[in-house]
Design an enzyme around this catalytic site. Structure first.
Site, mmCIF file in Angstrom:
data_model
loop_
_atom_site.group_PDB
_atom_site.id
_atom_site.type_symbol
_atom_site.label_atom_id
_atom_site.label_comp_id
_atom_site.label_asym_id
_atom_site.label_seq_id
_atom_site.Cartn_x
_atom_site.Cartn_y
_atom_site.Cartn_z
ATOM 1 N N LYS A 50 0.832 -1.125 -0.022
ATOM 2 C CA LYS A 50 -0.037 0.041 0.065
ATOM 3 C C LYS A 50 0.927 1.341 -0.146
ATOM 4 C CE LYS A 50 -2.511 0.463 3.538
ATOM 5 N NZ LYS A 50 -3.550 0.786 4.810
ATOM 6 N N CYS A 67 -0.879 15.095 -5.963
ATOM 7 C CA CYS A 67 -1.354 14.140 -7.198
ATOM 8 C C CYS A 67 -2.561 13.183 -6.655
ATOM 9 C CB CYS A 67 -0.234 13.460 -7.631
ATOM 10 S SG CYS A 67 -0.715 12.643 -9.050
ATOM 11 N N CYS A 69 -4.084 11.406 -9.631
ATOM 12 C CA CYS A 69 -4.256 10.516 -10.572
ATOM 13 C C CYS A 69 -3.417 9.560 -10.650
ATOM 14 C CB CYS A 69 -4.352 11.576 -11.836
ATOM 15 S SG CYS A 69 -2.598 12.169 -12.613
ATOM 16 N N CYS A 78 1.619 17.166 -7.332
ATOM 17 C CA CYS A 78 1.144 17.383 -8.539
ATOM 18 C C CYS A 78 2.038 18.089 -9.590
ATOM 19 C CB CYS A 78 -0.287 18.083 -8.316
ATOM 20 S SG CYS A 78 -1.105 18.271 -10.010
ATOM 21 N N HIS A 82 -2.462 15.336 -14.689
ATOM 22 C CA HIS A 82 -3.804 14.750 -14.598
ATOM 23 C C HIS A 82 -4.664 15.368 -16.033
ATOM 24 C CE1 HIS A 82 -3.771 18.536 -12.315
ATOM 25 N NE2 HIS A 82 -4.606 19.081 -13.267
#
Length: 105
Positions: A50, A67, A69, A78, A82
């Site tokens: 995980k 982020c 995506c 990010c 995306h």
């Protein structure tokens, strides 16, 4: 000795076509429901069970965007990946952004 279609035989064509189309649609639905779900994470920390990212709120600064995506080259931050992902897939995912409020005294 060929296949001759005429008279009443022609009236079966719409029925047979409808049945064939129904079977085809049912087969397509069954086939697509047996596919395993697609993976969201294409390749970040795949050796881990995980992926967990922890950040202290005090370390955020004035603002930070994370982020969601899983396509960012600077993950967990990010980098705008995306946008291309959304155009490719028709999705609408965006970053998770934190902003520090200015205190007015």
């Amino acid at each position: 000795m060929g296949l001759e279609i005429g008279g009443r035989d022609v009236s079966y064509i719409p029925v047979i076509t409808t049945i064939a189309l129904g079977l085809y649609v049912a087969w397509q639905c069954f086939r697509s429901s047996n596919k395993p779900p697609s993976k969201i994470n294409p390749g970040i920390d795949k050796s881990k069970d995980k992926v967990v990212t922890s950040v202290n709120v005090e370390d955020v600064g004035d603002n930070a965007c994370y982020c969601r995506c899983w396509r960012s080259k600077k993950f967990p931050m990010c980098d705008g990946s995306h946008n291309a992902y959304n155009q490719e897939t028709g999705d609408n995912v965006g970053p998770l952004c934190f902003k520090k409020e200015k205190c007015s005294s």
